[in-house]
Design a protein around this motif. Structure first.
Motif, PDB file in Angstrom:
ATOM      1  N   ARG A  44       0.827  -1.208   0.000  1.00 44.87           N
ATOM      2  CA  ARG A  44       0.000   0.000   0.000  1.00 44.87           C
ATOM      3  C   ARG A  44       0.865   1.263   0.000  1.00 44.87           C
ATOM      4  N   PRO A  45       1.387   1.643  -1.171  1.00 46.37           N
ATOM      5  CA  PRO A  45       2.200   2.862  -1.224  1.00 46.37           C
ATOM      6  C   PRO A  45       1.356   4.096  -0.923  1.00 46.37           C
ATOM      7  N   GLY A  46       2.021   5.126  -0.384  1.00 45.24           N
ATOM      8  CA  GLY A  46       1.302   6.344  -0.016  1.00 45.24           C
ATOM      9  C   GLY A  46       1.553   7.508  -0.961  1.00 45.24           C
ATOM     10  N   THR A  47       2.503   7.359  -1.876  1.00 44.24           N
ATOM     11  CA  THR A  47       2.814   8.440  -2.822  1.00 44.24           C
ATOM     12  C   THR A  47       3.151   7.830  -4.171  1.00 44.24           C
ATOM     13  N   VAL A  48       3.167   8.687  -5.183  1.00 43.26           N
ATOM     14  CA  VAL A  48       3.531   8.193  -6.516  1.00 43.26           C
ATOM     15  C   VAL A  48       4.978   7.692  -6.526  1.00 43.26           C
ATOM     16  N   ASP A  49       5.843   8.361  -5.767  1.00 46.10           N
ATOM     17  CA  ASP A  49       7.233   7.901  -5.714  1.00 46.10           C
ATOM     18  C   ASP A  49       7.331   6.510  -5.100  1.00 46.10           C
ATOM     19  N   GLU A  50       6.486   6.261  -4.113  1.00 40.39           N
ATOM     20  CA  GLU A  50       6.491   4.913  -3.522  1.00 40.39           C
ATOM     21  C   GLU A  50       5.946   3.874  -4.508  1.00 40.39           C
ATOM     22  N   VAL A  51       4.932   4.260  -5.296  1.00 43.30           N
ATOM     23  CA  VAL A  51       4.430   3.341  -6.337  1.00 43.30           C
ATOM     24  C   VAL A  51       5.573   3.012  -7.288  1.00 43.30           C
ATOM     25  N   ALA A  52       6.300   4.051  -7.678  1.00 41.01           N
ATOM     26  CA  ALA A  52       7.421   3.869  -8.611  1.00 41.01           C
ATOM     27  C   ALA A  52       8.466   2.931  -8.009  1.00 41.01           C
ATOM     28  N   ALA A  53       8.784   3.143  -6.736  1.00 43.07           N
ATOM     29  CA  ALA A  53       9.811   2.311  -6.083  1.00 43.07           C
ATOM     30  C   ALA A  53       9.350   0.856  -5.994  1.00 43.07           C
ATOM     31  N   VAL A  54       8.072   0.646  -5.673  1.00 41.28           N
ATOM     32  CA  VAL A  54       7.532  -0.711  -5.565  1.00 41.28           C
ATOM     33  C   VAL A  54       7.599  -1.419  -6.917  1.00 41.28           C
ATOM     34  N   LEU A  55       7.196  -0.706  -7.967  1.00 44.62           N
ATOM     35  CA  LEU A  55       7.210  -1.343  -9.290  1.00 44.62           C
ATOM     36  C   LEU A  55       8.634  -1.643  -9.745  1.00 44.62           C
ATOM     37  N   ALA A  56       9.553  -0.742  -9.445  1.00 45.39           N
ATOM     38  CA  ALA A  56      10.948  -1.003  -9.819  1.00 45.39           C
ATOM     39  C   ALA A  56      11.442  -2.286  -9.152  1.00 45.39           C
ATOM     40  N   VAL A  57      11.090  -2.473  -7.894  1.00 47.56           N
ATOM     41  CA  VAL A  57      11.484  -3.697  -7.174  1.00 47.56           C
ATOM     42  C   VAL A  57      10.846  -4.920  -7.832  1.00 47.56           C
ATOM     43  N   CYS A  58       9.558  -4.837  -8.094  1.00 47.29           N
ATOM     44  CA  CYS A  58       8.839  -5.995  -8.654  1.00 47.29           C
ATOM     45  C   CYS A  58       9.335  -6.314 -10.059  1.00 47.29           C
ATOM     46  N   ASP A  59       9.594  -5.270 -10.843  1.00 46.86           N
ATOM     47  CA  ASP A  59      10.044  -5.485 -12.219  1.00 46.86           C
ATOM     48  C   ASP A  59      11.419  -6.168 -12.216  1.00 46.86           C
ATOM     49  N   ALA A  60      12.290  -5.664 -11.367  1.00 44.40           N
ATOM     50  CA  ALA A  60      13.641  -6.236 -11.308  1.00 44.40           C
ATOM     51  C   ALA A  60      13.580  -7.703 -10.877  1.00 44.40           C
ATOM     52  N   ALA A  61      12.648  -8.004  -9.978  1.00 42.32           N
ATOM     53  CA  ALA A  61      12.555  -9.378  -9.452  1.00 42.32           C
ATOM     54  C   ALA A  61      11.615 -10.254 -10.280  1.00 42.32           C
ATOM     55  N   GLY A  62      10.957  -9.657 -11.289  1.00 42.22           N
ATOM     56  CA  GLY A  62      10.008 -10.416 -12.104  1.00 42.22           C
ATOM     57  C   GLY A  62       8.786 -10.861 -11.322  1.00 42.22           C
ATOM     58  N   VAL A  63       8.368 -10.042 -10.367  1.00 40.85           N
ATOM     59  CA  VAL A  63       7.201 -10.388  -9.540  1.00 40.85           C
ATOM     60  C   VAL A  63       5.939  -9.757 -10.137  1.00 40.85           C
ATOM     61  N   PRO A  64       4.948 -10.545 -10.525  1.00 43.39           N
ATOM     62  CA  PRO A  64       3.732  -9.984 -11.108  1.00 43.39           C
ATOM     63  C   PRO A  64       2.877  -9.243 -10.081  1.00 43.39           C
ATOM     64  N   VAL A  65       2.199  -8.200 -10.582  1.00 46.40           N
ATOM     65  CA  VAL A  65       1.477  -7.273  -9.716  1.00 46.40           C
ATOM     66  C   VAL A  65       0.060  -7.061 -10.253  1.00 46.40           C
ATOM     67  N   VAL A  66      -0.920  -7.063  -9.364  1.00 46.30           N
ATOM     68  CA  VAL A  66      -2.286  -6.677  -9.739  1.00 46.30           C
ATOM     69  C   VAL A  66      -2.616  -5.354  -9.060  1.00 46.30           C
ATOM     70  N   PRO A  67      -2.771  -4.275  -9.828  1.00 45.22           N
ATOM     71  CA  PRO A  67      -3.176  -3.006  -9.214  1.00 45.22           C
ATOM     72  C   PRO A  67      -4.633  -3.092  -8.759  1.00 45.22           C
ATOM     73  N   GLN A  68      -4.939  -2.460  -7.635  1.00 43.32           N
ATOM     74  CA  GLN A  68      -6.313  -2.524  -7.112  1.00 43.32           C
ATOM     75  C   GLN A  68      -6.727  -1.194  -6.504  1.00 43.32           C
ATOM     76  N   GLY A  69      -7.975  -0.787  -6.823  1.00 41.39           N
ATOM     77  CA  GLY A  69      -8.559   0.406  -6.215  1.00 41.39           C
ATOM     78  C   GLY A  69      -9.576  -0.017  -5.172  1.00 41.39           C
ATOM     79  N   GLY A  70     -10.840   0.279  -5.428  1.00 38.07           N
ATOM     80  CA  GLY A  70     -11.890  -0.047  -4.465  1.00 38.07           C
ATOM     81  C   GLY A  70     -12.365  -1.493  -4.535  1.00 38.07           C
ATOM     82  N   ASN A  71     -11.827  -2.249  -5.470  1.00 39.22           N
ATOM     83  CA  ASN A  71     -12.205  -3.664  -5.650  1.00 39.22           C
ATOM     84  C   ASN A  71     -13.710  -3.828  -5.863  1.00 39.22           C
ATOM     85  N   THR A  72     -14.278  -2.962  -6.691  1.00 38.93           N
ATOM     86  CA  THR A  72     -15.698  -3.094  -7.033  1.00 38.93           C
ATOM     87  C   THR A  72     -15.893  -3.616  -8.456  1.00 38.93           C
TER      88      THR A  72
END
Ligand code: 2HG
Ligand code: ZN
Length: 450
Positions: A44-72
């Motif tokens: 649960r990142p709190g800023t766009v920079d944190e989103v960027a940092a999380v994705l950089a980590v996942c991309d480097a590690a090849g970890v798949p990600v599902v973005p989620q908002g309100g889950n409706t």
């Protein structure tokens, strides 16, 4: 995920914002309960920079990600069905000031639709996209899925409101174009591309959105009609006469019975009608008389009118309550489709027959945004994994020249049938765009593309 990846994620967003264990169960399941996944972590990142940092980590590690908002969402596009990490955007709650001159606002992805609407209303404006899940649905989710809703008829869907976007690419780079210039003809329109991309191309973190004036008068009417074809005809006739018409929603008597029964409401009329049309007009000149005259010119049976907010909401409840009431019967198959208007009534008859022929236990419910040609075919009585009905209904839609998704998107629910609405060449282009923006394939890898 490997312990070192988890540690890196915790270092980027703080360990309080990397959830695992029991707390992940809700976000791993969709609202209907049809799609149940599992996830090693909700981040649960709190800023766009944190989103960027999380994705950089996942991309480097090849970890798949599902973005989620309100889950409706209703097509299984926001839940980790293959054990992906869930990237929750809900903490991106920043909501900028309303610019009265341009009538625009910048909203973070985690802002709910109802908060955005209230914010606009404080300035005498409104956000034109509205839907029943407004309390929970978020700006990011509605942009990523190009949500339609009940005012599409007058204002279009989410894409039509977008004036700019901020998003993070799979590798962690940020694309930002939030200036909101009305004329800006400088190449590929990334807001349009990302809107409706269902989290497969980038993660939307903020949007520049157009607002519209809030008219002083609203009037809602529920009309009893002799059938689907008649309701459609009434709708078309009202649209011709009333430029202030904002919504034209269809449901059938069976659906109304269910909603009245399950949600403990009063009947709208003493008599029953095969079909109902719920319409709404909004204008600065009171449209009640004009609406009454336009209705007078049609073959409508019963009419119930609401002008006060409470009464209007009560009329809307019959329509918006369908989703909730249907889920109380069990997990439905949800087939949100568009038909050419000229085919809609014939399709409505045929689809009920086909579903009945398919399985005696299956029951077909129809409602939707009828003047958009958009029907929500809900089928209850079948197990969630039984895809025969999805196949039968979507094929029938294609045979009638329709689209397999009007407004909910493809998600995982419909990707096997995307070829019914998109040509091989279109799908090649989709894949090329996907490869270009997400070469390692970490962004919502199991939705949209077959
Ligand atoms: C609506 O129009 C939503 O109420 C949900 O799009 C439709 O529940 C559905 O199938
Ligand atoms: Zn809808």
């Amino acid at each position: 995920v490997e312990p070192d990846v988890r540690r890196e994620l915790e270092a980027r967003v703080g360990s309080a914002h990397v959830l695992h264990g029991d707390t992940t169960e809700g976000p791993a399941t969709d609202w209907t309960g049809r799609y149940r996944g599992r996830t090693p972590a909700i981040v649960r990142p709190g800023t766009v920079d944190e989103v960027a940092a999380v994705l950089a980590v996942c991309d480097a590690a090849g970890v798949p990600v599902v973005p989620q908002g309100g889950n409706t969402g209703l097509v299984g596009g926001g839940v980790p069905l293959a054990g992906e990490v869930v990237l929750s955007l809900r903490r991106l709650e920043r909501l900028g000031p309303v610019d009265q001159v341009t009538r625009q606002v910048t909203a973070g992805s985690g802002v709910t639709l109802s908060r955005l609407q209230a914010h606009a209303a404080e300035q005498g404006l409104r956000y034109a996209v509205d839907l029943a899940a407004r309390e929970t649905a978020t700006v990011g989710g509605t942009v990523a899925t190009n949500a339609g809703g009940s005012r599409f008829l007058r204002f279009g869907g989410t894409r039509e409101q977008l004036r700019g976007i901020e998003a993070v690419l799979a590798d962690g780079r940020v694309v930002r174009h939030l200036g909101g210039l009305e004329k800006d003809n400088t190449g590929y329109h990334l807001p349009s591309l990302l809107c409706g991309s269902e989290g497969t191309l980038a993660v939307v973190t903020a949007a520049r959105l157009a607002l519209v004036p809030e008219p002083t008068h609203h009037v809602t009417a529920l009309l009893g009609c002799p059938g689907v074809a008649a309701a459609l005809e009434v709708g078309v006739s009202l649209r011709e006469r009333l430029p202030e018409l904002e919504a034209a929603e269809l449901f059938l008597d069976e659906g109304l019975r269910l909603v009245v029964d399950r949600l403990a409401l009063d009947d709208p009329f003493p008599d029953r009608w095969p079909a109902y049309l719920l319409v709404e007009c909004a204008d600065d000149r009171d449209p009640t008389e004009r609406l009454a005259a336009a209705i007078e010119a049609t073959s409508v049976g019963d009419v119930a009118v609401g002008v006060a907010a409470g009464r209007r909401e009560a009329l809307w409840r019959y329509r918006e309550g369908h989703t909730e009431a249907m889920n109380l019967l069990g997990i439905p198959h949800k087939l949100d489709v568009t038909l050419p208007l000229g085919q809609l009534a014939a399709f409505a008859e045929e689809v009920v027959r086909r579903v009945r022929d398919l399985d005696a236990d299956a029951h077909c419910w129809l409602f939707g945004h009828v003047l958009d040609g958009n029907l929500h075919v809900n089928v209850t009585g079948l197990t969630p994994g039984d895809n025969r009905v999805d196949e039968a209904v979507l094929t029938l839609v294609a045979d009638h020249g329709g689209s397999i998704s009007a407004e909910h998107g493809i998600g995982t629910a419909k990707k096997a049938w995307l070829h019914l609405s998109r040509s091989p060449v279109e799908l090649d282009v989709f894949r090329a765009v996907k490869r270009a923006l997400d070469p390692r394939g970490i962004l919502n890898p199991n939705v949209l593309l077959p």
